[in-house]
Write a protein that holds these residues in place. Structure first.
Motif, mmCIF file in Angstrom:
data_model
loop_
_atom_site.group_PDB
_atom_site.id
_atom_site.type_symbol
_atom_site.label_atom_id
_atom_site.label_comp_id
_atom_site.label_asym_id
_atom_site.label_seq_id
_atom_site.Cartn_x
_atom_site.Cartn_y
_atom_site.Cartn_z
ATOM 1 N N TYR A 287 -3.318 0.517 -4.437
ATOM 2 C CA TYR A 287 -2.511 0.775 -3.249
ATOM 3 C C TYR A 287 -3.390 0.802 -2.008
ATOM 4 C CZ TYR A 287 -4.074 5.559 -4.154
ATOM 5 O OH TYR A 287 -4.842 6.675 -4.386
ATOM 6 N N LEU A 288 -2.798 0.386 -0.897
ATOM 7 C CA LEU A 288 -3.495 0.317 0.379
ATOM 8 C C LEU A 288 -2.514 0.671 1.483
ATOM 9 C CD1 LEU A 288 -6.094 -0.601 1.949
ATOM 10 C CD2 LEU A 288 -5.016 -2.853 2.077
ATOM 11 N N PRO A 289 -2.843 1.647 2.341
ATOM 12 C CA PRO A 289 -1.944 1.980 3.445
ATOM 13 C C PRO A 289 -1.932 0.880 4.502
ATOM 14 C CG PRO A 289 -3.880 3.400 3.473
ATOM 15 C CD PRO A 289 -3.993 2.540 2.271
ATOM 16 N N CYS A 290 -0.747 0.594 5.032
ATOM 17 C CA CYS A 290 -0.561 -0.406 6.096
ATOM 18 C C CYS A 290 0.397 0.191 7.114
ATOM 19 C CB CYS A 290 -0.002 -1.704 5.530
ATOM 20 S SG CYS A 290 -1.063 -2.497 4.326
ATOM 21 N N LYS B 151 -9.966 -3.393 -0.553
ATOM 22 C CA LYS B 151 -9.948 -2.272 0.376
ATOM 23 C C LYS B 151 -9.132 -1.087 -0.120
ATOM 24 C CE LYS B 151 -10.560 -5.157 4.450
ATOM 25 N NZ LYS B 151 -10.014 -5.574 5.742
ATOM 26 N N GLY B 152 -8.303 -1.298 -1.126
ATOM 27 C CA GLY B 152 -7.414 -0.246 -1.583
ATOM 28 C C GLY B 152 -8.036 0.658 -2.628
ATOM 29 N N LYS B 153 -7.259 1.607 -3.060
ATOM 30 C CA LYS B 153 -7.653 2.542 -4.108
ATOM 31 C C LYS B 153 -6.836 2.232 -5.354
ATOM 32 C CE LYS B 153 -8.809 6.168 -0.878
ATOM 33 N NZ LYS B 153 -8.554 7.532 -0.429
ATOM 34 N N SER B 154 -7.287 2.752 -6.490
ATOM 35 C CA SER B 154 -6.561 2.474 -7.731
ATOM 36 C C SER B 154 -6.413 3.743 -8.549
ATOM 37 C CB SER B 154 -7.276 1.406 -8.553
ATOM 38 O OG SER B 154 -8.514 1.875 -9.009
ATOM 39 N N THR C 221 7.257 -0.988 7.892
ATOM 40 C CA THR C 221 8.283 0.054 7.832
ATOM 41 C C THR C 221 8.714 0.337 6.395
ATOM 42 O OG1 THR C 221 10.025 -1.593 8.112
ATOM 43 C CG2 THR C 221 9.176 -0.520 10.099
ATOM 44 N N HIS C 222 8.285 -0.490 5.451
ATOM 45 C CA HIS C 222 8.619 -0.297 4.044
ATOM 46 C C HIS C 222 7.436 -0.738 3.191
ATOM 47 C CE1 HIS C 222 9.142 -4.645 3.650
ATOM 48 N NE2 HIS C 222 9.826 -4.587 4.789
ATOM 49 N N PHE C 223 7.460 -0.376 1.919
ATOM 50 C CA PHE C 223 6.371 -0.779 1.040
ATOM 51 C C PHE C 223 6.559 -2.223 0.583
ATOM 52 C CE2 PHE C 223 9.550 0.906 -1.897
ATOM 53 C CZ PHE C 223 9.563 -0.054 -2.895
ATOM 54 N N ARG C 224 5.463 -2.822 0.129
ATOM 55 C CA ARG C 224 5.497 -4.141 -0.509
ATOM 56 C C ARG C 224 4.723 -4.013 -1.808
ATOM 57 N NH1 ARG C 224 3.082 -8.568 3.231
ATOM 58 N NH2 ARG C 224 1.303 -7.199 3.019
ATOM 59 N N PHE C 225 5.089 -4.813 -2.805
ATOM 60 C CA PHE C 225 4.334 -4.735 -4.044
ATOM 61 C C PHE C 225 4.231 -6.095 -4.710
ATOM 62 C CE2 PHE C 225 8.585 -4.337 -5.633
ATOM 63 C CZ PHE C 225 8.551 -4.849 -6.916
ATOM 64 N N SER D 140 5.197 2.046 4.119
ATOM 65 C CA SER D 140 3.981 1.518 4.746
ATOM 66 C C SER D 140 2.779 1.516 3.810
ATOM 67 C CB SER D 140 3.657 2.252 6.048
ATOM 68 O OG SER D 140 3.262 3.586 5.813
ATOM 69 N N TYR D 141 3.008 1.111 2.568
ATOM 70 C CA TYR D 141 1.931 0.903 1.608
ATOM 71 C C TYR D 141 2.116 -0.459 0.956
ATOM 72 C CZ TYR D 141 -0.137 5.577 1.429
ATOM 73 O OH TYR D 141 -0.809 6.728 1.727
ATOM 74 N N ASP D 142 1.007 -1.063 0.557
ATOM 75 C CA ASP D 142 1.027 -2.242 -0.301
ATOM 76 C C ASP D 142 0.585 -1.798 -1.688
ATOM 77 O OD1 ASP D 142 1.815 -3.918 1.715
ATOM 78 O OD2 ASP D 142 -0.159 -4.806 2.047
ATOM 79 N N PHE D 143 1.338 -2.205 -2.704
ATOM 80 C CA PHE D 143 1.040 -1.846 -4.081
ATOM 81 C C PHE D 143 0.816 -3.101 -4.916
ATOM 82 C CE2 PHE D 143 4.038 1.448 -2.624
ATOM 83 C CZ PHE D 143 3.278 2.585 -2.830
#
Length: 120
Positions: free
Chosen positions: A32-35, A19-22, A39-43, A78-81
């Motif tokens: 990366y994908l917005p979530c 679902k994300g973009k690259s 409250t913080h990013f995850r990678f 609020s992004y997943d990387f």
């Protein structure tokens, strides 16, 4: 990095891949994908066995984790990387890895501030 900042499960990785973009450069690939519910990013990290032996792969992962830690105040929350290391990263030092990662985040508009002093 705290565990709450990590992507570990396969279904989390697959969700970001599908679902994300690259965005990519010669050294790294960034998915990366917005979530909005975070409250913080995850990678998550991926370094193939083709890149090198375990010592080399672990060094690359340490460099990428440290680069994210230093860039944390500037990265949009609020992004997943997912970061995938390519072959040229095995010959890079920490500052080159950080510069490459900063370049990807900047080109993807995922840095909050336009402050580019971290690109040294």
């Amino acid at each position: 990095m705290r565990k709450s900042y990590r992507l570990k499960k396969d279904d989390e990785f697959q969700r970001v891949f599908k679902k994300g973009k690259s965005f990519a450069n010669r050294q790294l690939v960034l998915y990366y994908l917005p979530c909005e519910d975070q409250t913080h990013f995850r990678f998550g990290l991926s370094v193939s066995k083709r890149v090198g032996n375990a010592v080399v792969r672990n060094r690359i992962k340490r460099y990428i984790r440290q680069a994210f830690l230093e860039l944390e105040p500037d990265v949009k929350p609020s992004y997943d990387f997912i970061v995938i290391a390519r072959m040229p990263t095995k010959d890079m030092d920490f500052h080159q890895v950080k510069k490459s990662l900063t370049h990807l985040l900047y080109k993807s508009n995922l840095l909050q501030s336009k402050n580019r002093q971290n690109r040294k």
